[in-house]
Design an enzyme around this catalytic site. Structure first.
Site, PDB file in Angstrom:
ATOM      1  CB  SER A  15      -8.736   0.934   5.913  1.00  0.00           C
ATOM      2  OG  SER A  15      -9.135   1.761   6.067  1.00  0.00           O
ATOM      3  CE  LYS A  24      -3.718   2.266   2.414  1.00  0.00           C
ATOM      4  NZ  LYS A  24      -4.609   1.799   4.111  1.00  0.00           N
ATOM      5  CB  SER A  70      -7.963   3.747   2.747  1.00  0.00           C
ATOM      6  OG  SER A  70      -7.580   2.984   3.866  1.00  0.00           O
TER       7      SER A  70
END
Lengths: 492, 483, 95
Positions: A180, A81, A156
């Site tokens: 997330s 990420k 997210s």
């Protein structure tokens, strides 16, 4: 091996093939890079690729394997990420603010996985500063859900989940501040684990809410999550909040035997607000565990409905301070031709941050400001304890708590964008776990209208092993986790 | 109207750790800009603080040094505001639960009386960086080398009623922290900076007036002058029926005035909240005792011991003790055989004067404690008169060896041989018959005065080496014999 | 609790965010909706509850006082938007 086998294999299977020299890391890495190049135009799951670096690392891994010298992830390609700082590789956090930011250091998670031999392919798209549940807040554009390109992947860590589901990498990392990892895992049909707060070092992870943030793996199986967590976890002298506890080998500790496991079903999660189809999938999954020897127990988490209010005070408040460092002075976006210092601050921050980030900074600033601290921030910290104590009491009676990972399946773009509160409800089943600092995972529990649904399993503090075992058993007895979107359709 | 000044002080003390409070960067003064600032100090994304154990130990040492309560569970908080020298947009400080809680610090005034000052609290925090305004024409340069330097902020109750009391406190505090070894106390390098809260009220009133805060005053002298000048300013406003605005002011030493800091007028709302990147510091009794065991003798105790053990008066003790090195030097002189009282006199008199003249620290004194003790021994045993002693001291300072060597080399030995002295006295009497007659005719009071002439003549004849006391005795005998 | 555009402007200034005149009504409306959400906190009695800043009741670890970082200015300042002679630059600040 066929490309398809390479692109849908689990870490544990690929690891064996690498060790057996049935495939080389370079082949595997090239297959993944080609897959990213082929699909990313449609999915937008990856912000930055580091192909050359990846090939170099893969070759090094192949040499190591040839010498019989391998770590737990040697030769396994992965995507991080874009919230994890990577030395020499641009790290944007999904924001214009950090569009050009190249850290001079690796996050501890990155260096630990590197030390285990993992091959970094690139960096995944995400909601800006991890604030969002749909990946629609990214400065780099929305990520498409590989199961339906008209729908969000969740957020997210939406880029990570979508990339994994689309076969771009067998392993991805995410962070989870309020859901997330678990919510996008649910929406993309993969397995995602948020470890106990303190299990994984936060050093080098761009902070959203320091007392809630926790990094974890997303993978195709619970077994892979166990392998990855073992590599990621452990005390870090550089993170005061990382726990001084031994890290078990979660993979070696995996056990299908869940005889006598007590699984609590909070009545607050299974009330009339729960979508009937989601309930049906979750209950079906739980009945599989029941047949495997687990006992389902009705429990109460009486203060569950305060989680959203509590979270939306604490997370923005911490974020308002964490994001104060983006001021256009030392790094990051700086407005053109500032006339004075105030102008530099105001324009750099207003132009550099997107709408949702600014909204949360405003809310957090408000909650901490003179006259409101007691009513909002202090109050929220008190309720946080009340919520945590609910869990503590429940865990006197059960070993695991189960519920949905998200209130529904992936929704179309724009569906919740106009109303921040509607978007916040996406995390209604996951937030409390962060407030209490507990481990939680999402594992696939079938499809609704062809779209994935996740079962959430919540464990006692630092007992990731038990929820991994339960998911592992579920994945032995069912094949929901094997369901894949139509990969061919994604390539042009 | 007659006004009483009410003053409270906040001292920012730089702790003498090797590395910063939350990072492994060095704290050395004077590095090139930003070369001593690592990713943590720069507030780079993803960076986290890790607390320096020595900073905690120093804070606890300070707390024990003033007999304060140590917070068994103290917490760091974020103080939020934007300023270019504050890299994270917040300062990590302690607001709700400081490491050092209430205590009382007894300040010895010049006459030896103790004046108790209530310490409200002392807390750990990180320093900010430095803005450089004069290096660039259109920009301000930011140097973050100082960012993250550990500070202990020591806050008093408004217990001072005069600038002199405030300065006495600051001097005593300076002495304490250097004794404890927790700070170098170097004010010129900003190791000790003072914020002054000052208000006026009618004499006899218990209410507190509106206060102003004078920021960042960095010398004892400026503190005194800033207080006086702010008193004048406030008294002038109040005398004319005006009211004081609560604000932050700066002391301008060149003009000797305080000025309002306009840039800080934007209402600050610091939004303190517990720093989630750090956990509570828990300090147990065992740790406190282990630190207590390392405490040196502190200035208050040393002062009492110097008066009791060495028979020094309060005044001398109060001058010797505050400077740890000076007190150590004194004790070394005594240990080497120098009598205490003359040792104090020599140290506070000729030695200090010579050190000041040459801007030398006592630790670099050219006259060692042992050498000074040697000099004092020779005065006490009558070998040297005070006049000769001064010559020997000058020679010691010049590095001509120790006292005995100098006495030997210069032939400075005092003449105490009564036979030799007797003949000198007789010679002078014989050579000055007129003065002898005058002496004999005078009354007792006048005689005393007139005898000085003969002493002077004898000392001159002996090149200053005659033992003055013996000369006096012999002279009286011989003169009275003349009648 | 309702919130006015002026409240939002005040908070925005504290946070150093500029909100344009035209955006203000919508920002205020959405901000108000979020505050409405968190106002639910007022319905629970927490009089005796100790606030919780961090999960798990852990204590701060301490680091030995050692200099472990050497000068790395060149790398760390590589992405600075404005710098000269080792200083970060900002528009002239007048005190």
């Amino acid at each position: 091996m066929t490309d398809n086998a390479l692109l849908s294999g689990s870490v544990s299977a690929l690891r064996q093939q690498l060790r057996d020299r049935a495939v080389s890391s370079e082949e595997l890495t090239r297959a993944c890079l080609e897959r990213i190049e082929a699909c990313n135009g449609k999915l937008n799951a990856v912000i930055t690729m580091c192909s050359e670096l990846a090939i170099d690392s893969a070759r090094a891994a192949d040499k190591a394997i040839a010498k019989g010298d391998f770590g737990s992830l040697t030769g396994i390609p992965l995507l991080h990420k874009d919230i994890f700082c990577t030395d020499g590789v641009r790290t944007t956090c999904g924001s214009r603010m950090l569009e050009q930011f190249v850290p001079a250091y690796d996050a501890t998670v990155v260096s630990k996985m590197k030390a285990e031999g993992a091959v970094m392919l690139g960096k995944c798209n995400m909601d800006e500063f991890a604030m969002g549940s749909s990946n629609e807040t990214s400065f780099f554009g929305t990520v498409k859900n590989p199961w339906d390109l008209n729908c969000v992947p969740g957020g997210s860590s939406g880029g990570s989940a979508a990339a994994l589901a689309a076969g771009m990498a067998p392993l991805v990392t995410g962070t989870d501040t309020g859901g997330s990892i678990r919510q996008p895992a649910s929406l993309c049909g993969v397995t995602g684990l948020k470890p106990t707060y303190g299990r994984v070092s936060r050093l080098g992870i761009i902070a959203f809410a320091s007392s809630l943030d926790q990094a974890g793996p997303m993978a195709r199986t619970a077994e892979d999550c166990a392998i990855a967590l073992t590599a990621m976890a452990g005390i870090d002298a550089g993170d005061s909040t990382s726990a001084d506890l031994p890290v078990p080998d979660f993979h070696a500790g995996l056990n299908h035997d869940i005889q006598g496991l007590r699984i609590g079903l909070p009545r607050e999660y299974f009330n009339d607000d729960l979508d009937p189809e989601v309930r049906e999938r979750v209950m079906t999954a739980l009945s599989v565990l029941e047949q495997a020897g687990a006992t389902l127990v009705d429990i109460e988490l009486p203060h569950s409905h305060y989680a959203i209010a509590t979270y939306y005070v604490i997370a923005p408040a911490e974020a308002s301070a964490n994001l104060a460092r983006y001021d256009g002075v030392r790094f990051g976006y700086r407005c053109d031709e500032p006339v004075d210092l105030e102008d530099l601050y105001l324009r750099s921050r207003s132009e550099g941050f997107g709408e949702e980030v600014q909204r949360r900074i405003l809310v957090g600033t408000y909650a901490l400001s003179a006259g409101f601290y007691d009513a909002y921030f202090n109050k929220a910290q008190q309720v946080r304890r009340v919520i945590t104590e609910d869990f503590t009491r429940a865990f006197d009676r059960v070993d695991v708590i189960a519920g949905p990972s998200a209130p529904g399946i992936a929704f179309p773009f724009g569906a919740k964008q106009q109303d921040p509160v509607a978007m916040y409800m996406e995390d209604i089943y996951t937030l409390a776990v962060n407030l209490a600092g507990l481990p939680g995972l999402s594992t696939p529990a079938g499809l609704i209208n062809g779209m994935p649904v996740g079962l959430q399993l919540i464990g006692k503090p630092f007992d990731e092993q038990t929820i991994l075992n339960a998911a592992h058993r579920l994945q032995r007895d069912t094949d929901w986790h094997l369901a894949r979107p139509q990969l061919e359709a994604l390539a042009p | 109207m007659s006004w009483e000044t009410v003053i409270g002080l906040e001292v920012h003390l730089q702790l003498a750790t090797q590395s910063k409070i939350f990072s492994g960067s060095a704290t050395v003064f004077g590095a090139a800009p930003n070369e001593q600032a690592d990713a943590v100090d720069l507030g780079m994304p993803g960076m986290l603080p890790v607390l320096n154990e020595e900073a905690v130990r120093y804070a606890v040492k300070f707390g024990l040094g003033i007999g304060a309560r140590i917070g068994e569970r103290s917490v760091f908080d974020r103080k939020n505001y934007f300023y270019p020298d504050l890299p994270k947009g917040y300062q990590v400080s302690q607001f709700f639960a400081p490491i050092v809680c209430e205590g009382v610090f007894e300040v010895a005034l010049e006459d030896g009386t103790l004046y108790p000052i209530r310490i409200t609290r002392a807390h750990l925090e990180e320093d900010a960086g430095k803005s450089v305004h004069d290096a660039f024409s259109r920009e301000t340069g930011i140097d973050l080398n100082r960012a993250g330097t550990p500070l202990l902020e020591i806050v008093t109750e408004p217990d001072f009623r005069s600038a002199e009391q405030a300065v006495a406190y600051l001097k005593a505090l300076h002495s304490l922290v250097t004794y404890l070894g927790i700070s170098d106390g170097n004010m010129a390098e900003g190791s000790m900076r003072c914020d002054i809260n000052i208000s006026l009220r009618e004499k006899g009133s218990d209410a507190l007036g509106t206060r102003t805060e004078i920021k960042n005053v960095n010398s004892f002298r400026f503190v005194e002058r800033a207080i006086h000048s702010e008193y004048e300013r406030q008294a002038d406003i109040l005398d004319n029926g005006g009211s004081i605005t609560q604000e932050t002011r700066l002391y301008d030493a060149e003009q000797n005035v305080t000025r309002s800091m306009r840039s800080k007028e934007v209402a600050n709302d610091y939004r303190y909240f517990p720093e989630p990147d750090l956990l509570p510091i828990v300090i147990d009794a065992e740790y406190i005792e282990s630190v207590r065991a390392t405490l040196p003798e502190l200035p208050g105790a040393k002062r009492m011991r110097f008066t009791a053990e060495y028979g020094l008066n309060e005044y001398d003790a109060a001058l010797l003790v505050p400077n740890h090195s000076l007190a150590d030097y004194f004790e070394s002189v005594v240990t080497a055989g120098g009598a205490a009282k003359p040792a104090a006199n020599w140290i506070l008199g000729d030695l200090t004067a010579a050190l000041n003249r040459s801007e030398t620290d006592i630790t670099d004194s050219p006259v060692s404690a042992k050498q000074l003790a040697g000099l004092i021994v020779r005065i006490e045993d009558g070998t040297l008169s005070s006049k000769l002693a001064k010559q020997v001291f000058d020679a010691l300072w010049a590095g001509e060896g120790d006292a005995d060597q100098i006495i030997e080399a210069r032939g400075l030995k005092q003449v105490s041989d009564s036979g030799a002295l007797e003949s000198m006295v007789e010679a002078v009497i014989a050579a000055n018959p007129a003065q002898v007659a005058q002496y004999l005719a005078a009354d007792e009071a006048k005689q005393k005065k007139l005898s000085g002439f003969f002493v002077g003549q004898i000392m001159k004849a002996s090149k200053g080496q005659a033992n003055p006391q013996m000369v006096n005795e012999l002279l009286l005998l011989k003169l009275n014999d003349q009648s | 609790m309702s919130v006015s555009p002026q409240d939002v402007e005040k908070v925005a200034l504290l946070a150093r965010l500029a909100i344009s005149e035209s955006d203000l009504p919508e920002v205020t409306e959405r901000f108000g909706r979020v505050l409405g959400l968190v106002d639910e906190l007022n319905t629970i009695d927490t009089e005796t509850v100790v606030p919780m800043s961090n999960p798990h009741d852990m204590h701060q670890r301490l680091r030995p006082d050692a200099v472990t970082r050497q000068n790395n200015r060149e790398n760390l300042m590589a992405s600075a938007p404005a710098q000269d002679q080792g200083y970060f630059l900002v528009p002239k600040v007048i005190d």
